[in-house]
Design an enzyme around this catalytic site. Structure first.
Site, mmCIF file in Angstrom:
data_model
loop_
_atom_site.group_PDB
_atom_site.id
_atom_site.type_symbol
_atom_site.label_atom_id
_atom_site.label_comp_id
_atom_site.label_asym_id
_atom_site.label_seq_id
_atom_site.Cartn_x
_atom_site.Cartn_y
_atom_site.Cartn_z
ATOM 1 N N HIS A 155 0.611 -1.518 0.062
ATOM 2 C CA HIS A 155 0.160 -0.322 -0.015
ATOM 3 C C HIS A 155 0.716 1.129 -0.177
ATOM 4 O O HIS A 155 0.100 2.096 -0.504
ATOM 5 C CB HIS A 155 -0.740 0.294 0.911
ATOM 6 C CG HIS A 155 -1.893 -0.885 1.270
ATOM 7 N ND1 HIS A 155 -2.814 -0.104 0.160
ATOM 8 C CD2 HIS A 155 -2.606 -2.492 1.960
ATOM 9 C CE1 HIS A 155 -4.200 -1.223 0.611
ATOM 10 N NE2 HIS A 155 -3.869 -1.895 1.379
ATOM 11 N N ASP A 162 -7.320 -2.016 -1.917
ATOM 12 C CA ASP A 162 -8.468 -2.822 -1.168
ATOM 13 C C ASP A 162 -9.941 -2.531 -1.901
ATOM 14 O O ASP A 162 -9.886 -1.897 -1.726
ATOM 15 C CB ASP A 162 -8.829 -2.071 0.388
ATOM 16 C CG ASP A 162 -7.478 -3.211 0.869
ATOM 17 O OD1 ASP A 162 -6.297 -3.973 0.982
ATOM 18 O OD2 ASP A 162 -7.050 -2.322 2.023
ATOM 19 N N GLU A 219 -8.230 -11.790 3.397
ATOM 20 C CA GLU A 219 -7.844 -11.053 2.933
ATOM 21 C C GLU A 219 -8.392 -11.002 1.483
ATOM 22 O O GLU A 219 -7.764 -10.709 0.734
ATOM 23 C CB GLU A 219 -7.655 -9.773 3.410
ATOM 24 C CG GLU A 219 -6.848 -9.602 4.898
ATOM 25 C CD GLU A 219 -6.044 -8.704 4.844
ATOM 26 O OE1 GLU A 219 -6.269 -7.485 3.574
ATOM 27 O OE2 GLU A 219 -5.837 -8.262 6.060
ATOM 28 N N HIS A 222 -8.078 -7.546 -0.421
ATOM 29 C CA HIS A 222 -6.922 -6.978 -0.875
ATOM 30 C C HIS A 222 -5.716 -7.369 -1.951
ATOM 31 O O HIS A 222 -6.587 -8.899 -1.880
ATOM 32 C CB HIS A 222 -5.824 -7.724 0.437
ATOM 33 C CG HIS A 222 -4.612 -6.877 0.458
ATOM 34 N ND1 HIS A 222 -4.052 -5.596 0.525
ATOM 35 C CD2 HIS A 222 -3.032 -7.255 -0.612
ATOM 36 C CE1 HIS A 222 -3.163 -5.220 0.400
ATOM 37 N NE2 HIS A 222 -2.373 -6.394 -0.059
#
Length: 242
Positions: A155, A162, A219, A222
């Protein structure tokens, strides 16, 4: 006889005047627009000019860009610019979605493919300045939930997003959990979920992977750009007053 001619002249004048008046009225009716037409013209005049978007011409792949400057085809719910997140704190000064150029290019291509299925990408988080990573670490200093800012995350490199999917009408697809749900229900390898949820996750995952992204097991939201993992951690900050 003179009286006859006088009467005839008067009659002809009357008819001519009537025709002239009638013709004038018909002309006025033909030329004058209706109230509805005038209203339509005014509305057309008030319409904003079509928005023009930037192109990637002369931009290096590592340049940071604002996605909204290149397309209006995405949706946004940038949670860390609000308190509606697992931190329960606002850590961005304002809600903006920036990525590196190469990430933006891949996202645009993926989104075009999603649209063929009647859906589009909705962002929860995009590029994250490293200073924000430090803020997050201060609130939750646990590497299970927040990457250590000394090392940084993708990120912080502008190569991770996301996301979820929503219909073109704005209805989010059911992915089984909310964003930032930390538990087995959010895992990609958890198949103990409704068929609809599994189908939605499959659409998201397979399309993103097709366009150069890879996921992490725990996740569903992500995605990292493969070509962005070797970029440097950055602390570029956008202008909230643009």
């Amino acid at each position: 006889m003179r009286n006859f001619y006088s009467a005839l002249i008067l009659l002809l004048c009357f008819v001519a005047c009537k025709e002239t008046t009638s013709g004038k009225k018909e002309a006025e009716q033909h030329v004058m627009p209706s109230a509805q037409a005038v209203d339509t013209l005014l509305k057309e005049e008030k319409k904003p000019a079509p928005k023009t978007f930037r192109t990637f011409e002369n931009l290096a792949d590592t340049t940071f860009v604002r996605l909204a400057d290149f397309s209006d085809g995405f949706a946004y719910d940038l949670r860390y610019a609000t308190k509606n997140n697992f931190l329960k704190e606002k850590v961005y000064d304002c809600a903006e979605c920036y990525t590196r150029v190469k990430t933006a290019k891949a996202l645009l291509k993926a989104n075009e493919e999603f649209k063929k299925s009647g859906v589009r990408i909705k962002f929860f988080d995009c590029y994250r300045p490293n200073s924000v990573q430090y803020k997050m670490w201060k609130i939750v200093p646990n590497p299970q939930y927040v990457a250590n800012p000394k090392k940084g995350s993708i990120h912080n490199k502008g190569g991770a997003v996301d996301i979820t999917l929503e219909t073109l009408e704005g209805e989010e697809l059911d992915m089984g959990t909310d964003f930032d749900f930390f538990g087995k229900r959010a895992y990609h390898d958890n198949f103990d979920l409704p068929e609809k949820v599994l189908a939605n996750r499959k659409l998201l995952k397979e399309t993103m992977e097709k366009h150069g992204f890879w996921s992490i097991r725990t996740e569903w939201w992500h995605y990292n750009l493969k070509a962005g993992s070797n970029d440097k951690v950055a602390n570029f900050k956008w202008n909230c007053n643009q």
